[in-house]
Enzyme design. Structure first.
Site, PDB file in Angstrom:
ATOM      1  N   GLU A 177       0.812  -1.222   0.000  1.00  0.00           N
ATOM      2  CA  GLU A 177       0.000   0.000   0.000  1.00  0.00           C
ATOM      3  C   GLU A 177       0.843   1.269   0.000  1.00  0.00           C
ATOM      4  OE1 GLU A 177      -3.747   0.041   0.426  1.00  0.00           O
ATOM      5  OE2 GLU A 177      -3.404  -1.939  -0.429  1.00  0.00           O
ATOM      6  N   HIS A 256      -4.586   1.884   7.199  1.00  0.00           N
ATOM      7  CA  HIS A 256      -3.172   2.144   6.946  1.00  0.00           C
ATOM      8  C   HIS A 256      -2.524   2.675   8.221  1.00  0.00           C
ATOM      9  CE1 HIS A 256      -4.302   2.876   2.479  1.00  0.00           C
ATOM     10  NE2 HIS A 256      -3.788   1.672   2.604  1.00  0.00           N
ATOM     11  N   CYS A 375      -2.856  11.647   3.707  1.00  0.00           N
ATOM     12  CA  CYS A 375      -3.164  10.757   2.582  1.00  0.00           C
ATOM     13  C   CYS A 375      -2.910  11.439   1.245  1.00  0.00           C
ATOM     14  CB  CYS A 375      -4.627  10.324   2.636  1.00  0.00           C
ATOM     15  SG  CYS A 375      -4.999   9.062   3.868  1.00  0.00           S
TER      16      CYS A 375
END
Length: 452
Positions: A177, A256, A375
């Site tokens: 990721e 995450h 993000c």
């Protein structure tokens, strides 16, 4: 070389014209809870540009990554939908609306997932290394790596300064990721650092011990993926720490690590339940770092996991200042939770740590899909020579901000519902916007429709 010759550049993702709320991300509570709402792509893009501009005005170096081509009609054709573009979109909308929503996702705006980056000062060949994330956990995000690779290669083109690796095999074993699960800790940016890789699971021989596996939501990053990226970049054992994310955090919606921890320079700001083996990890970081580690721990009693996920306190940007202090850029949602805002004032600003300023930014359009300030950016530490070697107009200036703002206002809709994604006019609008954007940024033909 002087300290200021090395800078951390935040490459934010421009929000794409198809920004919508389709609720595609399992385990991302914000995305799931806002499914079906009407989005405002224009406002989303302007909010992102506003955050970028504010950081440039504060003296930080700010870069830009363009959005990807959406809707991805080529993928719809690959999946058996035929006809002209309008017919393909209509068939997908009627027969498989979730697939249509996936190929229209603007999720590439969250460039913390774009890649993992190793600065040249840490790499054995003295180049900056990039590995695009395979993002194999979610169908809509597996569409991104090829375009990400092209975009990164177009901007970081000079092979004397930059090295590009292929994404890892897109299998559950190597589920990657990107930088959302990677933090580099160091003294000054130009000094060697230690890379903290955080995984949710190990693919081989993991999950047999009671309480180790999350029970409700998938663990996206694997240990094997983190180890493979470290090998690609030539990192040695003395430069890396592999940590397991706490399964209780994953089950609370921490999909995450950057939803529960953020680090920069020598500072690691994290929640009490971020890591499974907290003390072991901290000790290993202390042993391997050249600069003293400054851990800033937020206890569960101060901010619950629920409030951490709702406010995205830990998905804030932690920025280093020349005087040794740090600025924390938090989403507006942090002010809406009394205990979170109180913790920021009493625990962070009044505590014994370098965080001396908290800046609030409105990125609500992104937040509703589960993406906060952290993000939206990919951090790339670059020397002065490496910044000079960048291709295109990708470092934000006042003039470029003005051009991009005008571009957004020309091309983006102010209302977009999931059912609008089948509109062939939207696809035409998006292509026209992206074609113009590549000229503004001077990055060449990076989109499939330009390369056909």
């Amino acid at each position: 070389m002087s300290e200021m010759a090395w800078r951390e550049v935040n490459f934010d993702g421009l929000v794409g014209p198809t920004h919508n709320y389709s609720g595609l991300a399992l385990g991302n509570l914000a995305s799931m809870s806002h499914q079906g709402l009407v989005a405002n792509p224009r406002q989303a893009a302007l909010q992102g540009l506003g955050k970028m501009k504010s950081l440039v005005e504060a003296g930080y170096v700010q870069g830009i990554l363009p959005p990807q081509q959406r809707p991805d009609i080529a993928t719809l054709r690959l999946l058996g939908f035929s006809g002209n573009d309008g017919e393909v979109l209509a068939r997908a909308a009627g027969e498989a609306p979730q697939i249509l929503r996936a190929v229209c996702s603007a999720s590439s705006m969250w460039t913390a997932n774009a890649a993992t980056v190793t600065p040249s000062v840490d790499a054995p060949d003295g180049r900056v290394h990039f590995t695009p994330a395979n993002l194999q956990s979610s169908f809509h995000r597996t569409l991104e790596p090829p375009a990400t690779e092209r975009i990164l290669a177009a901007i970081f083109r000079d092979q004397a300064h930059f090295a590009h690796h292929p994404a890892l095999p897109a299998t559950p074993v190597f589920s990657d990721e990107g930088a959302a699960n990677h933090t580099r800790l160091c003294g000054d940016y130009g000094e060697p650092g230690v890379h903290l890789f955080v995984h949710g699971r190990a693919a081989f021989g993991w999950g047999t011990e009671e309480g180790v596996a999350p029970r409700h939501y998938p663990a996206r990053q694997t240990l094997e993926a983190s180890q493979a990226v470290a090998r690609q970049h030539g990192l040695t054992e003395s430069q890396v720490v592999f940590a397991q994310q706490h399964p209780d955090a994953i089950d609370a919606g921490v999909f995450h690590n950057d939803v529960i921890a953020v680090g920069n320079g020598p500072v690691l700001l994290y929640h009490e339940i971020a890591f499974l083996d907290e003390q072991i990890i901290l000790n290993e970081l202390r042993d391997k770092m050249r600069a003293p580690l400054i851990p800033v721990r937020i206890p569960e009693a101060a901010v619950s996991l629920e409030d951490a996920v709702a406010s995205y306190l830990f998905n804030s940007q932690l920025l280093s200042n020349p005087d040794g202090t740090m600025t924390l850029v938090v989403p507006g949602e942090c002010q809406e939770r009394e205990n979170v805002w109180r913790t920021i004032q009493n625990h962070l600003l009044a505590g014994h740590n370098p965080i001396s300023e908290v800046v609030v930014r409105d990125v609500k359009q992104s937040m509703r899909n589960g993406g906060g300030p952290a993000c939206l950016r990919l951090r790339v530490v670059l020397s002065e020579a490496e910044r000079a070697a960048l291709s295109g107009r990708v470092l934000l200036t006042e003039a470029l901000h003005g051009e991009l703002t005008a571009w957004v206002k020309r091309h983006y809709r102010d209302l977009l519902a999931p059912e609008d994604l089948a509109d062939p006019q939207l696809a035409e609008e998006a292509l026209k916007a992206l074609d113009e954007l590549t000229r503004i940024l001077a990055i060449g033909a990076v989109y499939p429709f330009q390369r056909a």
